[in-house]
Write an enzyme that holds these catalytic residues in place. Structure first.
Site: not given
Ligand code: ADP
Length: 400
Positions: A10, A91, A182, A387
């Protein structure tokens, strides 16, 4: 046995989070964080098989330098896990108008992510640096890189939610609309909420609040996200660490025309110098604001404005729920840990059925999940987000 490991990266605007985990067993072997890129002191922290490490990397460290450190000093030293990676999940904040689900990355996908840079100017460029570096560092796995998009969760939002009330041509021709962000976190906690409430995901009506450095809120009706607070870019919506969230667009004209501030500088003001930092004049860090809430006027004001806006959004999203709301969920660094925020926000919503349990609210933090309301209230849950796990699961589905 170490197999079927996914490396999750990420690569954010000022931080890099990474982990190696098995999405089937959910066991995390390694996780780490580089914070404060481009600032005076950049540190890396990582945890390998339960042991914590921390190291100073330098000053004004770039994404590339930090990624080099991660590959050369952290990953390559742990050969037993490094050699068992079968896929890499990245991500990516914005998929633009073309991509609506997780995908294997190839040159066409890279060019779509590049084209979406204007929609996530702080995030997509950083995401791309991560993708390109991983392809270079792990050439044998270059066709096993998967992009998991924050925007995918919002694909089914109705036009009533995603269109701005500006001439239609700007949507039709230039794709100016609300995209949300998000989504990975809102998606993960929604699934967890369906388990905690023992309710089928497809009939779940909830409002999820992801409150971190960036903050957003989503309305999920019958398992589908029907509205969210972030818009064309992640600037719209709630008050954030350094982002303003909602403002009258005329503030921009006023700053430019009356005060002579350039458009670039206004952009920096609204994205990097506003929000909690701009209001308090001291910090965007909630640990500081919470500690000084009763003694520092500006810390109190910034927290109160944060809660004021959040409570307005929660109340307004209730009208999208077909008269039945199963729960409100708090997540993200602030949502998971700051009982003060949950208490102030929910006390403003007493009239519409929220009654906090003070003891539970104080005790649910530091990675715990749980209910923080009393029996005859609309349930409010705290659910730590994960996540990485969702990215790893999506990646595993695609690479295998
Ligand atoms: P990001 O959007 O970068 O993922 P996080 O979800 O990690 O952000 O949230 C960062 C915010 O959460 C910061 O404002 C930080 O101060 C706050 N925060 C994290 N942990 C705590 C804690 N234990 N107590 C108070 N605030 C916290």
């Amino acid at each position: 046995m170490l197999n079927n490991l996914i490396f999750v990266l990420n690569c954010g605007s000022s931080s890099i989070k990474f982990s190696i985990l098995n999405p089937n067993t959910k066991k995390k072997y390694l996780s780490g964080l580089v914070e404060c890129l481009f600032l005076k002191n950049t540190y890396i922290k990582w945890k390998y098989l339960g042991i914590k490490y921390e190291k100073y990397i330098g000053s004004h460290v770039s994404h590339q330098d930090a990624l080099n450190f991660i590959f050369n000093q952290v990953l390559s030293k742990e050969k037993n896990i490094y050699d068992n990676i079968i896929g890499i999940g990245h991500r990516v904040v914005h998929g633009g108008k073309r991509i609506n689900k997780s995908v294997l990355i190839n040159t066409e996908i890279i060019s779509f992510i590049e084209k979406a840079i204007p929609f996530a100017p702080l995030h997509n460029p950083a995401n791309l640096i991560g993708i390109k570096m991983v392809m270079e560092k792990l050439p044998l796995l270059s066709n096993k890189n998967v992009a998991v998009f924050d925007t995918s969760f919002y694909q089914k939002m109705p036009k009533t939610s995603f269109l701005y009330a500006i001439p239609y041509i700007f949507y039709k021709k230039y794709h100016i609309r609300r995209y949300g962000a998000h989504g990975i976190s809102h998606n993960y906690v929604s699934n967890q909420a369906s388990i905690m409430l023992n309710k089928d995901f497809n009939s779940l009506n909830i409002i999820t609040c992801h409150l971190g450095n960036g903050s957003s809120i989503s309305a999920i009706r019958n398992g589908v996200c029907v509205d969210t607070s972030m818009g064309l870019t992640p600037l719209e919506g709630l008050v954030m660490g350094t982002r303003s969230g909602d403002i009258d667009p005329s503030v921009i004209f006023f700053m430019h025309q009356q005060l002579g501030i350039s458009i670039n500088t206004i952009n920096t003001i609204l994205t990097k110098e506003s929000g909690l930092l701009g209001l308090s004049g001291i910090s965007s860090d909630f640990r500081y604001l919470e500690k000084n809430y009763s003694t520092n006027e500006k810390a109190k004001l910034s927290v109160d404005i944060f809660c004021h806006r959040l409570s307005k959004y929660i109340a307004s999203y209730m009208c999208l729920m077909d008269n039945s709301l199963d729960a409100v969920v708090f997540t993200g660094g602030i949502g998971e840990n700051v009982s003060l925020i949950r208490q102030i926000t929910l006390s403003k919503l007493c009239l519409i059925g929220f009654k906090i349990d003070i003891e539970k609210n104080l005790s649910v933090k530091n990675g715990k999940s749980g209910l923080i309301t009393i029996n005859n209230s609309i349930p409010v849950l705290v659910i730590p987000t994960n996540e990485e796990l969702l990215i790893a699961q999506e990646t595993m589905k695609i690479v295998s």
